[in-house]
Design a protein around this motif. Structure first.
Motif, short mmCIF file in Angstrom:
data_model
loop_
_atom_site.label_atom_id
_atom_site.label_comp_id
_atom_site.label_asym_id
_atom_site.label_seq_id
_atom_site.Cartn_x
_atom_site.Cartn_y
_atom_site.Cartn_z
N GLN A 24 -6.41 10.09 -13.76
CA GLN A 24 -7.21 9.09 -13.22
C GLN A 24 -6.18 8.69 -11.96
OE1 GLN A 24 -9.61 7.20 -13.20
NE2 GLN A 24 -10.57 7.52 -15.38
N VAL A 25 -6.85 8.37 -10.71
CA VAL A 25 -6.19 7.82 -9.44
C VAL A 25 -7.07 6.36 -9.13
CG1 VAL A 25 -5.63 8.47 -7.40
CG2 VAL A 25 -5.64 10.14 -9.08
N GLN A 26 -6.29 5.54 -8.98
CA GLN A 26 -7.03 4.21 -8.49
C GLN A 26 -6.50 4.11 -6.90
OE1 GLN A 26 -5.11 4.05 -11.62
NE2 GLN A 26 -6.82 4.63 -12.54
N LEU A 27 -7.25 3.68 -6.11
CA LEU A 27 -7.20 3.78 -4.68
C LEU A 27 -7.78 2.17 -4.09
CD1 LEU A 27 -8.87 7.02 -3.92
CD2 LEU A 27 -6.57 6.66 -4.06
N VAL A 28 -6.52 1.71 -3.41
CA VAL A 28 -6.83 0.29 -2.82
C VAL A 28 -6.69 0.61 -1.29
CG1 VAL A 28 -6.14 -1.99 -2.80
CG2 VAL A 28 -6.21 -0.51 -5.02
N GLU A 29 -7.40 0.16 -0.56
CA GLU A 29 -7.50 0.33 0.93
C GLU A 29 -6.78 -1.18 1.68
OE1 GLU A 29 -11.50 2.68 0.20
OE2 GLU A 29 -10.58 0.68 -0.47
N SER A 30 -6.22 -1.08 2.70
CA SER A 30 -5.93 -2.28 3.51
C SER A 30 -5.88 -2.06 5.09
CB SER A 30 -4.67 -2.89 2.86
OG SER A 30 -3.79 -1.97 3.14
N GLY A 31 -5.85 -2.87 5.84
CA GLY A 31 -5.53 -2.95 7.13
C GLY A 31 -6.75 -2.71 7.96
N GLY A 32 -8.04 -3.12 7.55
CA GLY A 32 -9.10 -3.19 8.50
C GLY A 32 -9.11 -4.45 9.11
N GLY A 33 -10.13 -4.70 10.04
CA GLY A 33 -10.08 -5.71 10.89
C GLY A 33 -11.02 -5.87 11.99
N LEU A 34 -10.90 -6.89 12.72
CA LEU A 34 -11.81 -6.87 14.07
C LEU A 34 -10.94 -6.68 15.35
CD1 LEU A 34 -14.31 -7.86 15.63
CD2 LEU A 34 -13.66 -10.07 15.40
N VAL A 35 -11.24 -5.77 16.00
CA VAL A 35 -10.46 -5.45 17.20
C VAL A 35 -11.44 -5.32 18.38
CG1 VAL A 35 -8.64 -4.57 15.93
CG2 VAL A 35 -10.44 -2.84 16.46
N GLN A 36 -10.76 -5.05 19.43
CA GLN A 36 -11.72 -4.74 20.89
C GLN A 36 -11.65 -3.22 20.96
OE1 GLN A 36 -10.05 -7.39 23.94
NE2 GLN A 36 -11.39 -8.84 23.24
N ALA A 37 -12.53 -2.76 21.63
CA ALA A 37 -12.48 -1.51 22.22
C ALA A 37 -11.19 -1.09 23.01
CB ALA A 37 -13.60 -1.15 22.94
N GLY A 38 -10.55 0.10 22.70
CA GLY A 38 -9.41 0.56 23.14
C GLY A 38 -8.10 0.24 22.23
N ASP A 39 -8.47 -0.85 21.37
CA ASP A 39 -7.07 -1.12 20.69
C ASP A 39 -6.91 -0.15 19.43
OD1 ASP A 39 -8.03 -4.96 20.50
OD2 ASP A 39 -6.93 -3.48 21.91
N SER A 40 -5.89 -0.28 18.78
CA SER A 40 -5.45 0.57 17.72
C SER A 40 -5.27 -0.42 16.09
CB SER A 40 -3.82 1.04 17.94
OG SER A 40 -4.29 1.72 19.03
N LEU A 41 -5.70 0.43 15.22
CA LEU A 41 -5.58 -0.22 13.74
C LEU A 41 -4.81 1.25 13.05
CD1 LEU A 41 -8.84 -2.13 12.84
CD2 LEU A 41 -6.50 -2.84 13.00
#
Length: 125
Positions: free
Chosen positions: A1-18
Protein backbone atom coordinates in the motif's frame (compact mmCIF):
# COMPACT_ATOMS: atom_id res chain seq x y z
CA UNK A 1 0.00 0.00 0.00
CA UNK A 2 1.14 3.53 -0.82
CA UNK A 3 -0.58 6.68 0.40
CA UNK A 4 0.10 9.89 -1.51
CA UNK A 5 -0.42 13.52 -0.48
CA UNK A 6 0.24 16.42 -2.85
CA UNK A 7 1.08 19.99 -1.87
CA UNK A 8 2.39 23.16 -3.45
CA UNK A 9 -0.41 24.14 -5.79
CA UNK A 10 -1.72 27.66 -6.02
CA UNK A 11 -2.57 30.68 -8.13
CA UNK A 12 0.28 32.20 -10.14
CA UNK A 13 0.75 34.43 -13.15
CA UNK A 14 1.94 33.30 -16.56
CA UNK A 15 5.72 32.94 -16.57
CA UNK A 16 5.93 32.16 -12.86
CA UNK A 17 7.18 28.96 -11.25
CA UNK A 18 5.74 26.47 -8.78
CA UNK A 19 7.06 23.33 -7.17
CA UNK A 20 4.67 20.53 -6.36
CA UNK A 21 5.54 17.90 -3.78
CA UNK A 22 4.11 14.44 -3.26
CA UNK A 23 4.72 12.86 0.13
CA UNK A 24 4.35 9.11 0.15
CA UNK A 25 3.94 6.62 2.94
CA UNK A 26 4.26 2.89 2.64
CA UNK A 27 7.06 0.42 2.37
CA UNK A 28 6.94 0.13 -1.40
CA UNK A 29 7.62 3.78 -2.29
CA UNK A 30 11.26 3.32 -3.20
CA UNK A 31 10.44 0.41 -5.51
CA UNK A 32 7.56 2.18 -7.25
CA UNK A 33 7.63 4.32 -10.34
CA UNK A 34 6.00 7.68 -9.75
CA UNK A 35 4.29 10.22 -11.89
CA UNK A 36 2.28 13.40 -12.19
CA UNK A 37 -1.00 13.68 -14.04
CA UNK A 38 -3.27 16.64 -14.56
CA UNK A 39 -6.90 17.14 -15.42
CA UNK A 40 -8.41 20.37 -16.63
CA UNK A 41 -12.18 21.00 -16.57
CA UNK A 42 -13.90 19.10 -19.34
CA UNK A 43 -10.75 17.25 -20.34
CA UNK A 44 -9.37 13.79 -19.74
CA UNK A 45 -6.65 13.15 -17.19
CA UNK A 46 -3.27 13.24 -18.92
CA UNK A 47 0.22 12.17 -18.00
CA UNK A 48 2.55 15.10 -17.35
CA UNK A 49 5.74 13.39 -16.21
CA UNK A 50 6.97 10.09 -14.81
CA UNK A 51 10.08 8.86 -13.05
CA UNK A 52 11.41 5.37 -12.46
CA UNK A 53 11.98 3.96 -9.00
CA UNK A 54 15.69 4.81 -9.15
CA UNK A 55 15.17 8.22 -10.72
CA UNK A 56 17.31 7.18 -13.64
CA UNK A 57 14.55 7.29 -16.23
CA UNK A 58 12.11 10.12 -16.78
CA UNK A 59 9.37 10.87 -19.29
CA UNK A 60 7.60 14.12 -20.10
CA UNK A 61 4.58 15.11 -22.10
CA UNK A 62 5.56 17.16 -25.14
CA UNK A 63 3.59 20.11 -23.78
CA UNK A 64 5.85 20.44 -20.72
CA UNK A 65 9.26 19.38 -22.03
CA UNK A 66 11.90 21.95 -21.22
CA UNK A 67 9.67 23.66 -18.64
CA UNK A 68 8.89 20.97 -16.04
CA UNK A 69 11.31 18.74 -14.15
CA UNK A 70 10.34 15.66 -12.18
CA UNK A 71 12.55 14.34 -9.39
CA UNK A 72 12.35 12.14 -6.33
CA UNK A 73 14.14 11.71 -3.02
CA UNK A 74 13.68 8.12 -1.87
CA UNK A 75 15.27 8.89 1.51
CA UNK A 76 12.45 11.38 2.15
CA UNK A 77 9.72 9.37 0.39
CA UNK A 78 8.96 12.46 -1.66
CA UNK A 79 8.55 13.27 -5.33
CA UNK A 80 8.65 16.74 -6.85
CA UNK A 81 7.52 18.56 -9.97
CA UNK A 82 9.32 21.81 -10.65
CA UNK A 83 7.19 23.85 -13.04
CA UNK A 84 8.77 26.85 -14.73
CA UNK A 85 7.48 29.27 -17.35
CA UNK A 86 3.92 28.38 -16.49
CA UNK A 87 1.21 29.04 -19.04
CA UNK A 88 -2.55 29.47 -18.64
CA UNK A 89 -3.02 26.12 -20.38
CA UNK A 90 -1.18 24.45 -17.50
CA UNK A 91 -4.17 25.23 -15.30
CA UNK A 92 -5.52 21.94 -13.92
CA UNK A 93 -5.77 19.73 -10.89
CA UNK A 94 -2.45 17.92 -10.58
CA UNK A 95 -2.39 14.38 -9.24
CA UNK A 96 0.48 12.35 -7.87
CA UNK A 97 0.50 8.67 -8.81
CA UNK A 98 2.47 5.54 -8.05
CA UNK A 99 2.65 2.16 -9.75
CA UNK A 100 5.01 -0.75 -10.18
CA UNK A 101 4.90 -0.15 -13.92
CA UNK A 102 6.54 2.91 -15.46
CA UNK A 103 4.51 2.29 -18.60
CA UNK A 104 1.21 2.61 -16.75
CA UNK A 105 2.27 6.08 -15.61
CA UNK A 106 2.93 7.25 -19.15
CA UNK A 107 0.30 5.56 -21.30
CA UNK A 108 -2.43 3.76 -19.30
CA UNK A 109 -3.62 5.83 -16.32
CA UNK A 110 -6.61 3.54 -15.86
CA UNK A 111 -4.17 0.87 -14.70
CA UNK A 112 -2.34 3.03 -12.14
CA UNK A 113 -2.51 1.59 -8.63
CA UNK A 114 -2.28 4.62 -6.34
CA UNK A 115 -3.45 8.22 -6.57
CA UNK A 116 -3.23 11.31 -4.44
CA UNK A 117 -6.18 13.61 -3.83
CA UNK A 118 -4.94 16.32 -6.20
CA UNK A 119 -3.79 19.91 -5.88
CA UNK A 120 -5.11 22.84 -7.91
CA UNK A 121 -2.74 24.85 -10.09
CA UNK A 122 -4.17 27.99 -11.65
CA UNK A 123 -2.16 30.15 -14.03
CA UNK A 124 -3.58 33.56 -14.90
CA UNK A 125 -2.69 35.37 -18.09
Amino acid sequence: QVQLVESGGGLVQAGDSLRLSCAASGRTFSSSAMGWFRQAPGKQRESVAAISWSGGTTHYADSVKGRFTISRDNAKNTMYLQMNSLKPEDTAVYYCAADKSFVHLTTTPNKVDYWGQGTQVTVSS
